[in-house]
Design an enzyme around this catalytic site. Structure first.
Site, PDB file in Angstrom:
ATOM      1  CG  HIS A 262      -1.809   1.168   1.355  1.00 51.32           C
ATOM      2  ND1 HIS A 262      -3.125   1.146   0.948  1.00 51.32           N
ATOM      3  CD2 HIS A 262      -1.579   2.423   1.810  1.00 51.32           C
ATOM      4  CE1 HIS A 262      -3.662   2.328   1.154  1.00 51.32           C
ATOM      5  NE2 HIS A 262      -2.749   3.133   1.682  1.00 51.32           N
ATOM      6  CD  GLU A 263       1.505   3.513   3.698  1.00 54.75           C
ATOM      7  OE1 GLU A 263       1.655   4.592   3.098  1.00 54.75           O
ATOM      8  OE2 GLU A 263       0.483   3.226   4.364  1.00 54.75           O
ATOM      9  CG  HIS A 266       0.370   6.326  -0.524  1.00 57.49           C
ATOM     10  ND1 HIS A 266      -0.624   7.129  -1.021  1.00 57.49           N
ATOM     11  CD2 HIS A 266      -0.208   5.569   0.456  1.00 57.49           C
ATOM     12  CE1 HIS A 266      -1.765   6.884  -0.359  1.00 57.49           C
ATOM     13  NE2 HIS A 266      -1.539   5.935   0.531  1.00 57.49           N
ATOM     14  CD  GLU A 301      -5.574   5.370   0.479  1.00 57.88           C
ATOM     15  OE1 GLU A 301      -4.598   6.117   0.703  1.00 57.88           O
ATOM     16  OE2 GLU A 301      -5.750   4.281   1.061  1.00 57.88           O
TER      17      GLU A 301
END
Ligand code: ZN
Length: 507
Positions: A262-263, A266, A301
């Site tokens: 997830h990170e 980003h 996101e």
């Protein structure tokens, strides 16, 4: 020097201050001992008011007026730069410097208090700080201004163009699609096996495997690093230094694995911003006083969700990578195959913890938070009644009651960080992710085949071309329409959820 040159030089220096604030923030959340919280809050408040003074001071104002006269309408990039600064200056002019400084200082102190309150599962420790935070955010909404709802003013900080009434429509469409799907999944007799996810997975091996996947996606470690924190996050100090954090549970492999992916999503966004935008208004969120490259929180996101879920939680992905994971953990995963692992990490199970939620229930966590913070802001809900209201919503939407405040109302960092209005952007991001991924699949020849081979360069190239490199040049809706030809639309996301979970649960 031209007026435009003077303006961009001043903006570059403000950007340096914002990046210094970000470094202090990263340190506060990864390295700093608890005792440093109060003075760190003061340091950040000082730098924030310095940035504020420069943004609203005469030298910048004079250069801006001259640059507005100097830049021609055909020069769209310079025009957008000048307009961005103008919007920020006008908004900042409406926010009292004392309020900005007080908010900045409170954020850091209350994050330390929140961590301690969560450790002790004691909401009363955090409540006075949250009360102050709500009061300051109400003042902020009034200062920014709005026509319909004070929440609109706060949304402007995270998702320009989004309003409380737009959100209600979006949430309504989602509920209409997700609730029947969840009901069908609950009624299904399919029960994926997942016992092996809770075996003993040493942290160092988890970290090494996560970094292997991160580099495979294209996360450049010469411009990045991975640390540990209570709540995972990504932060950048220009595209040249983009850091991520994760957290580990030896007894639950998916926590750090998908948290890291997830990170990384980003981080790919920030590392992909065009170099020429470094230290410009198009990588600075002046209203939030952050140095950030993405068009909005929702757009950001969309990228973490795209890499975490649409790529990292796909059958294609685990057909390609499961043998590597099994090689890292031969004892723990010796009796598991790729299909079983894929099914386990997509198991639908209503839970109390947002960041552990499956894709089907995730947006229910978001909607209830958005409703609660809207009520706090309106004053229809008191901070002292929040834990009870929180538990009631969990019972209503997910059929669960938190056993304590740590797994309940204290689980997220957002309110302690003053991020009122940011929760809905997670749902906006989920919706956008499906739209972007659908457009990439249509536009990139051979994309599906490349993903099956573990080649992520073609996908990353499309995303860089259509999203990352532009920084904050476009508003989120413009960026979405340029890339996909469509406005924000829940249909592709609902189709994705129905197809994937229909298959997994034999619906
Ligand atoms: Zn995220």
């Amino acid at each position: 020097m031209s007026a435009y040159g003077s303006l961009t030089e001043q903006v570059a220096q403000i950007s340096d201050i914002l990046n210094a604030i970000s470094i202090l923030t990263w340190d506060a959340r990864t390295q700093m001992p608890p005792g440093g919280a109060e003075t760190r809050g003061q340091q950040i408040a000082t730098l924030s008011s310095l940035a504020h003074e420069r943004l609203t001071g005469d030298p910048l104002s004079d250069a801006l007026v001259s640059a507005e006269g100097e830049v021609s309408a055909e020069d769209t990039v310079r025009l957008r730069v000048v307009q961005s600064v103008r919007e920020a200056v006008d908004l900042f002019g409406r926010i009292p410097p004392t309020l900005t400084a007080e908010l900045a200082g409170l954020k850091t102190v209350s994050q330390g208090v929140w961590q301690e309150a969560r450790r002790q599962a004691d909401f009363s420790l955090f409540a006075p700080y949250l009360e102050r935070m709500v009061a300051l955010n109400r003042q902020l909404a009034e200062a920014i201004g709005y026509t319909e709802h004070p929440y609109d003013a706060l949304l402007l900080q995270y998702e320009p163009g989004m309003t409380a009434s737009n959100l209600q429509g979006l949430f309504g469409d989602l509920k209409a699609g997700v609730l029947p799907l969840l009901e069908a999944v609950r009624a299904s007799s399919t029960e994926p096996r997942w016992d092996f996810l809770t075996r003993d997975f040493p942290e160092e091996k988890q970290r090494a495997f996560n970094l292997h996947l991160a580099e495979g996606f294209g996360y450049d470690l010469s411009r990045g690093r991975l640390d540990t924190s209570a709540h995972p996050f990504e932060i950048s100090f220009t595209r040249q230094d983009v850091r991520i954090t994760t957290r580990y549970d030896r007894r639950y492999l998916p926590m750090s694995l998908f948290g890291t992916l997830h990170e990384v999503g980003h981080a790919l966004y920030e590392q992909g911003v065009a170099p020429e935008l470094t230290r410009t208004a198009l990588t600075s969120d002046f209203l939030g006083l952050y140095a950030v490259g993405g068009a909005s929180y929702g757009t950001h996101e969309s990228q973490s969700r795209l890499w975490e879920n649409l790529v990292g939680r796909s059958r294609t992905f685990w057909r390609r990578h499961f043998s590597e994971l099994q090689g890292t953990f031969p004892e723990q995963l010796g009796d598991v195959d790729a299909e079983t692992f894929y099914r386990a990490v997509n198991r639908v199970s209503p839970s109390l913890i947002r960041v552990e939620a499956d894709e089907v229930t995730y947006n229910l966590h978001i909607m209830l938070r958005a409703e609660l913070e809207l009520a706090l802001l309106e004053g229809t809900l008191k901070v002292s009644d929040l834990p009870e209201a929180w538990n009631a919503k969990y019972e209503e939407y997910l059929g669960l009651t938190p056993p304590d405040a740590a797994t309940g109302v204290l689980q997220d960092i957002h309110w302690s960080a003053g991020l009122f209005g940011s929760f809905p952007t997670y749902t906006v991001g989920n919706v956008m992710a499906s739209q972007f991924f659908g457009a990439a699949t249509l536009q990139v020849p051979g994309l599906t085949g490349a993903l099956a081979e573990g080649d992520y360069a073609p996908l990353r190239a499309w995303l860089t071309e259509h999203i990352y490199r532009h920084g904050r040049t476009y508003l989120p809706q413009e960026l979405l329409e340029h890339a996909t030809g469509e406005k924000l639309n829940v249909a592709p996301y609902l189709t994705y959820l129905n197809e994937k979970y229909g298959d997994l649960y034999g619906l």
